[in-house]
Design a protein around this motif. Structure first.
Motif, mmCIF file in Angstrom:
data_model
loop_
_atom_site.group_PDB
_atom_site.id
_atom_site.type_symbol
_atom_site.label_atom_id
_atom_site.label_comp_id
_atom_site.label_asym_id
_atom_site.label_seq_id
_atom_site.Cartn_x
_atom_site.Cartn_y
_atom_site.Cartn_z
ATOM 1 N N UNK A 151 -3.402 -7.713 -0.949
ATOM 2 C CA UNK A 151 -3.013 -8.051 0.324
ATOM 3 C C UNK A 151 -3.998 -7.089 1.252
ATOM 4 N N UNK A 152 -4.169 -5.925 0.708
ATOM 5 C CA UNK A 152 -5.024 -4.974 1.495
ATOM 6 C C UNK A 152 -6.496 -5.416 1.704
ATOM 7 N N UNK B 28 -12.170 -11.274 1.188
ATOM 8 C CA UNK B 28 -11.424 -12.484 0.362
ATOM 9 C C UNK B 28 -11.253 -12.200 -1.218
ATOM 10 N N UNK B 29 -9.981 -12.841 -1.496
ATOM 11 C CA UNK B 29 -9.810 -12.593 -3.072
ATOM 12 C C UNK B 29 -10.247 -13.699 -3.813
ATOM 13 N N UNK B 30 -11.270 -13.268 -4.909
ATOM 14 C CA UNK B 30 -11.617 -14.239 -5.736
ATOM 15 C C UNK B 30 -10.690 -14.576 -7.169
ATOM 16 N N UNK B 31 -10.502 -15.889 -7.468
ATOM 17 C CA UNK B 31 -9.692 -16.205 -8.429
ATOM 18 C C UNK B 31 -10.193 -15.679 -9.890
ATOM 19 N N UNK C 173 7.283 4.510 -2.115
ATOM 20 C CA UNK C 173 7.002 3.862 -0.866
ATOM 21 C C UNK C 173 5.944 4.296 -0.138
ATOM 22 N N UNK C 174 5.107 5.159 -0.320
ATOM 23 C CA UNK C 174 4.023 5.387 0.506
ATOM 24 C C UNK C 174 2.660 4.613 -0.124
ATOM 25 N N UNK C 175 2.853 4.075 -1.337
ATOM 26 C CA UNK C 175 1.823 3.354 -1.865
ATOM 27 C C UNK C 175 1.041 2.131 -1.188
ATOM 28 N N UNK C 176 1.783 1.790 -0.111
ATOM 29 C CA UNK C 176 1.271 0.644 0.601
ATOM 30 C C UNK C 176 0.288 1.188 1.732
ATOM 31 N N UNK C 177 0.570 2.462 2.211
ATOM 32 C CA UNK C 177 -0.384 3.000 3.203
ATOM 33 C C UNK C 177 -1.668 3.277 2.210
ATOM 34 N N UNK C 178 -1.386 4.039 1.193
ATOM 35 C CA UNK C 178 -2.315 4.381 0.348
ATOM 36 C C UNK C 178 -3.289 3.353 -0.273
ATOM 37 N N UNK C 179 -2.885 2.186 -0.401
ATOM 38 C CA UNK C 179 -3.607 1.131 -0.904
ATOM 39 C C UNK C 179 -4.375 0.549 0.105
ATOM 40 N N UNK D 194 -7.251 3.180 0.558
ATOM 41 C CA UNK D 194 -8.142 3.042 -0.676
ATOM 42 C C UNK D 194 -9.044 2.016 -0.712
ATOM 43 N N UNK D 195 -8.529 0.765 -0.281
ATOM 44 C CA UNK D 195 -9.284 -0.328 -0.416
ATOM 45 C C UNK D 195 -10.278 -0.506 0.693
ATOM 46 N N UNK D 196 -9.862 -0.130 2.206
ATOM 47 C CA UNK D 196 -10.742 -0.168 3.078
ATOM 48 C C UNK D 196 -12.005 1.054 2.713
#
Length: 157
Positions: free
Chosen positions: A46-47, A54-57, A101-107, A110-112
């Motif tokens: 989702x990040x 875009x996410x490739x299959x 709970x903070x893994x969403x912000x970290x992801x 990190x992804x960006x």
């Protein structure tokens, strides 16, 4: 005629393909908790979409591959995302989360950082600075202004 053709093609040809596609591999985890690993893979996927990619299959159809490592140190987690192009590591980003709970912000960070190839500390966005980080920076940079006035001979050390 050429100008009319270029304007027509610019307006009516879809602009897909300007965004890079990413394949997200399985999350490697030190604690081997399958629920946390599955959740982190979903967060990374989702990040990518929120960062404009875009996410490739599958890996064959992707421009880049993102490999994720998750290490648990006490209650904290270290999330490492490495961007690969044709098997060669291009960039690695690492983020720390104090708890699950903070893994969403970290992801997100990190992804960006991995997508744009810039360290996350240099790409801080509005709303991402936490109160504890703000106080830490303030305390580190705080200085004292002192003025002295005197008559006659004197010295400061």
């Amino acid at each position: 005629m050429k100008i009319l053709l270029s304007i027509f093609s610019f307006l009516f040809i879809p602009m897909q393909g300007f965004a890079a596609s990413f394949y997200v591999g399985e999350v490697r985890s030190s604690d081997a908790n399958p629920q946390v690993s599955h959740s982190v893979k979903s967060l990374v996927t989702s990040s990518i979409a929120s960062a404009g990619g875009s996410v490739a299959p599958d890996e064959a159809n992707a421009d880049f591959t993102l490999k994720t490592d998750l290490i648990q140190l006490g209650g904290a987690y270290i999330l490492t995302i490495t961007k690969f192009r044709k098997g060669d590591a291009v960039f690695t980003s690492k983020q720390k989360a104090a708890n699950v709970e903070q893994l969403d912000d970290a992801s997100d960070r990190a992804v960006r950082a991995a997508i744009i190839g810039t360290p996350a500390k240099q790409d801080m966005r509005v709303g991402e600075v936490k109160p504890q980080d703000e106080q830490r920076l303030e305390a580190r940079i705080k200085s004292h202004n002192t003025t002295y006035f005197g008559f006659g001979a004197g010295g400061l050390s």
